[in-house]
Design a protein around this motif. Structure first.
Motif, PDB file in Angstrom:
ATOM      1  N   PHE A  58      17.102 -20.069 -13.739  1.00  0.00           N
ATOM      2  CA  PHE A  58      16.741 -19.620 -15.076  1.00  0.00           C
ATOM      3  C   PHE A  58      15.804 -20.646 -15.722  1.00  0.00           C
ATOM      4  CE2 PHE A  58      20.511 -17.102 -14.402  1.00  0.00           C
ATOM      5  CZ  PHE A  58      20.266 -15.927 -15.103  1.00  0.00           C
ATOM      6  N   SER A  59      15.061 -20.175 -16.701  1.00  0.00           N
ATOM      7  CA  SER A  59      14.232 -21.056 -17.513  1.00  0.00           C
ATOM      8  C   SER A  59      14.911 -21.265 -18.855  1.00  0.00           C
ATOM      9  CB  SER A  59      12.850 -20.426 -17.731  1.00  0.00           C
ATOM     10  OG  SER A  59      12.148 -21.107 -18.763  1.00  0.00           O
ATOM     11  N   ASP A  94      14.286 -18.526 -21.439  1.00  0.00           N
ATOM     12  CA  ASP A  94      14.717 -17.143 -21.222  1.00  0.00           C
ATOM     13  C   ASP A  94      15.650 -16.680 -22.345  1.00  0.00           C
ATOM     14  OD1 ASP A  94      13.334 -17.030 -18.860  1.00  0.00           O
ATOM     15  OD2 ASP A  94      15.079 -17.420 -17.587  1.00  0.00           O
ATOM     16  N   VAL A 139      10.855 -13.969 -20.825  1.00  0.00           N
ATOM     17  CA  VAL A 139      11.439 -14.316 -19.522  1.00  0.00           C
ATOM     18  C   VAL A 139      10.367 -14.742 -18.528  1.00  0.00           C
ATOM     19  CG1 VAL A 139      12.632 -13.354 -17.527  1.00  0.00           C
ATOM     20  CG2 VAL A 139      13.470 -12.886 -19.825  1.00  0.00           C
ATOM     21  N   THR A 140      10.607 -15.886 -17.869  1.00  0.00           N
ATOM     22  CA  THR A 140       9.644 -16.404 -16.891  1.00  0.00           C
ATOM     23  C   THR A 140      10.307 -16.812 -15.580  1.00  0.00           C
ATOM     24  OG1 THR A 140       9.850 -18.643 -17.816  1.00  0.00           O
ATOM     25  CG2 THR A 140       8.073 -17.256 -18.681  1.00  0.00           C
ATOM     26  N   SER A 141      11.584 -16.521 -15.418  1.00  0.00           N
ATOM     27  CA  SER A 141      12.300 -17.008 -14.235  1.00  0.00           C
ATOM     28  C   SER A 141      12.866 -15.849 -13.411  1.00  0.00           C
ATOM     29  CB  SER A 141      13.453 -17.915 -14.671  1.00  0.00           C
ATOM     30  OG  SER A 141      14.463 -17.147 -15.309  1.00  0.00           O
ATOM     31  N   GLY A 200      16.102 -14.730 -14.936  1.00  0.00           N
ATOM     32  CA  GLY A 200      15.848 -13.965 -16.150  1.00  0.00           C
ATOM     33  C   GLY A 200      15.492 -12.523 -15.848  1.00  0.00           C
ATOM     34  N   PRO A 229      20.783 -19.362 -20.954  1.00  0.00           N
ATOM     35  CA  PRO A 229      20.222 -19.811 -19.681  1.00  0.00           C
ATOM     36  C   PRO A 229      20.811 -21.114 -19.155  1.00  0.00           C
ATOM     37  CG  PRO A 229      18.561 -19.857 -21.443  1.00  0.00           C
ATOM     38  CD  PRO A 229      19.776 -19.197 -21.996  1.00  0.00           C
TER      39      PRO A 229
END
Length: 546
Positions: A91-92, A95, A102-104, A107, A239
């Motif tokens: 996770f980021s 998130d 969301v970038t992971s 996520g 996250p």
């Protein structure tokens, strides 16, 4: 279900504990204790025999009761279906429950679990999810989406066609979704009941496959606050500590078999492998070849068979925005430098395939006949020397396990051709939040989820795409792309796709050295499908083997 499993475990623990204590007592007796025991004769013997029989009868009754309890628990488990599931993923910190943040990978798993999708993409074509049907008009500039009858959110409110429009309009405003949804004309888009007519600014023949099937979430009024129509309902979490999700009783495909899913933030592959070994998690999503070696020896753990449709394309981005890779000859020299075969063999093993600087490998429209780039360090050294290139910097991060090790191996490759490499390592949890800064660096590692070439081009080669990571574009790619998405002639479309791929292959800043088939491991008893490598938990089952 959770209570029944805990009860079963408690019974087993108590049984083992009782047996263990009894064994210790008997084995722990000293010989002198036995010899010092008073002699029992006559009536005392009869009394002791009767007492012993009563004790044995009581023990048998207790064991029968315990067995009955255990059998009831097993039956209860079968009645209720699957056990709760714990998943380890990256996770980021940024998130949230809003998909635009969301970038992971973790996520995205969270988003798909809560909000679902109108349609999803598989190697053999699109699969309808929340949508009952999606039909294009004759001119390919409008698509009618009809929702499943009776589709409701987890709170029981009906999902409407207007919700589709509001949700996609919200998503389209986010920079990293503009390449997908920027062609929607919301001024002309209309809704009635559970149907939405999505008008397009320009005709698109692959709107379902390359846009909606990538991901098309829906929320009430386009407000993504954790209430969706997906298989799971947000219960608690963040996250850092992880998320707890509960099965959605109102899910359109029926209440998911797995009653509870816990998503834990475990960034690196080795930690995920250890967590799976110790029982902290049941599913490790996103592993490297080193973890495979460890987990393949575990009896209660199985590794999923990888495929290219759920693979990850691993890349060294040669940034065409800045020196020295703004020079196409220098980019070509770098492509000749890297020992792709060694990287794939060492880091990916049986889960890897050599890349050829193009995305979409394994899909029908991927141009297999374009010649494979091969290492030629002599020619690379000549070009670098001629251009006066003696050093570069590569920014790397294990956003996908193995990227940092790949960079360290490339250091030697570049040293062999007279170029010294400085490596800068970034935290994988914050890597994607720094894309603006990375676009000023000469080279950095990156990965792509492998999709059809035409779907990838929207992000990869278009001038205005925020995910055109190398910064490369040309008149040929722009014109060929427009023609490819507006024709219904598959052969003609394949020709345009090949033209774009050829241009990227020869002139682009993509050094895609390998494809890593999705590597995930799980406790035996878990059965799940994947959507673009993301596990689709709403249809999964988990009955742990005993």
């Amino acid at each position: 279900m959770k209570k029944s499993i805990i009860s079963l475990l408690l019974v087993i623990v108590l049984l083992l504990s009782a047996c263990g204590q009894k064994t210790e007592t008997e084995e722990g007796k000293d010989v002198d204790d036995i010899l010092q025991k008073p002699q029992i004769t006559g009536d005392e013997t009869e009394q002791e025999d009767e007492a012993q029989q009563e004790d044995e009868t009581q023990q048998v009754d207790e064991m029968q009761q315990e067995n009955e309890i255990q059998q009831e628990d097993e039956i209860h488990q079968e009645d209720e279906g699957s056990a709760p599931l714990k998943v380890g993923a990256l996770f980021s910190p940024d998130d949230t429950l809003d998909p635009t943040t969301v970038t992971s990978p973790g996520g995205m798993l969270l988003m798909m679990s809560i909000y679902d999708s109108l349609v999803s993409m598989h190697y053999d074509g699109p699969t309808l999810r929340m949508a009952e049907s999606i039909e294009a008009n004759e001119t390919l500039d409008a698509y009618i989406v009809t929702l499943k009858e009776g589709l409701v959110y987890s709170d029981g409110v009906e999902v409407t066609g207007q919700d589709i429009i509001d949700s996609l309009q919200y998503i389209a405003a986010a920079p990293h979704y503009q390449s997908m949804y920027g062609n929607l004309d919301f001024d002309k888009t209309t809704a009635e009941g559970n149907q939405a007519t999505l008008a397009l600014k320009e005709p698109i023949s692959d709107f379902i496959e390359s846009v909606l099937a990538m991901w098309s979430p829906v929320a009430k009024g386009g407000i993504f606050d954790g209430i969706g129509a997906g298989g799971y309902v947000y219960d608690k979490g963040d996250p850092q500590t992880g998320y707890v999700l509960k099965a959605n009783e109102k899910y359109y495909a029926g209440k998911p078999a797995i009653p509870e899913v816990t998503l834990l933030n475990i960034p690196d592959s080795a930690s995920k492998a250890r967590a799976l070994q110790t029982g902290e998690i049941d599913y490790a999503w996103g592993l490297d070849a080193a973890a495979v070696q460890i987990l393949s020896q575990e009896d209660g753990i199985e590794l999923q068979e990888g495929s290219l449709d759920g693979a990850t394309a691993l890349e060294l981005v040669l940034n065409t925005r800045v020196a020295p890779f703004d020079d196409p000859e220098v980019r070509y020299a770098a492509k000749l430098t890297v020992d792709r075969e060694k990287l794939v063999t060492t880091l990916l093993g049986e889960y890897g395939e050599i890349g050829n600087d193009m995305l979409g490998k394994g899909f029908a429209t991927y141009p297999e006949d374009i010649e494979q780039i091969k290492m030629d360090k002599e020619e690379a050294e000549r070009i670098f020397a001629e251009k006066g290139i003696t050093e570069i910097t590569i920014v790397t991060s294990d956003t996908i396990p193995g990227l940092t090790n790949a960079t360290k191996m490339m250091v030697q490759d570049f040293a062999d051709v007279g170029v010294n490499v400085t490596v800068e390592e970034l935290d994988p949890q914050t890597f994607f939040a720094q894309m603006g800064e990375l676009y000023q660096k000469s080279a950095f590692t990156f990965y792509w989820m492998n999709r059809t070439p035409l779907a990838e081009f929207r992000s990869q080669v278009l001038k205005d795409s925020p995910y055109n990571v190398s910064g490369y574009y040309s008149d040929l790619t722009e014109e060929s792309f427009k023609k490819a998405i507006t024709t219904n002639d598959k052969e003609e479309q394949a020709t345009y796709i090949k033209n774009i791929s050829q241009d990227i292959h020869e002139n682009g800043g993509e050094l895609i050295w390998g494809y890593q088939k999705d590597i995930s491991a799980q406790r035996k008893g878990l059965k799940t499908e994947t959507n673009q490598s993301v596990p689709w938990l709403a249809t999964a089952t988990f009955v742990p083997e005993k």
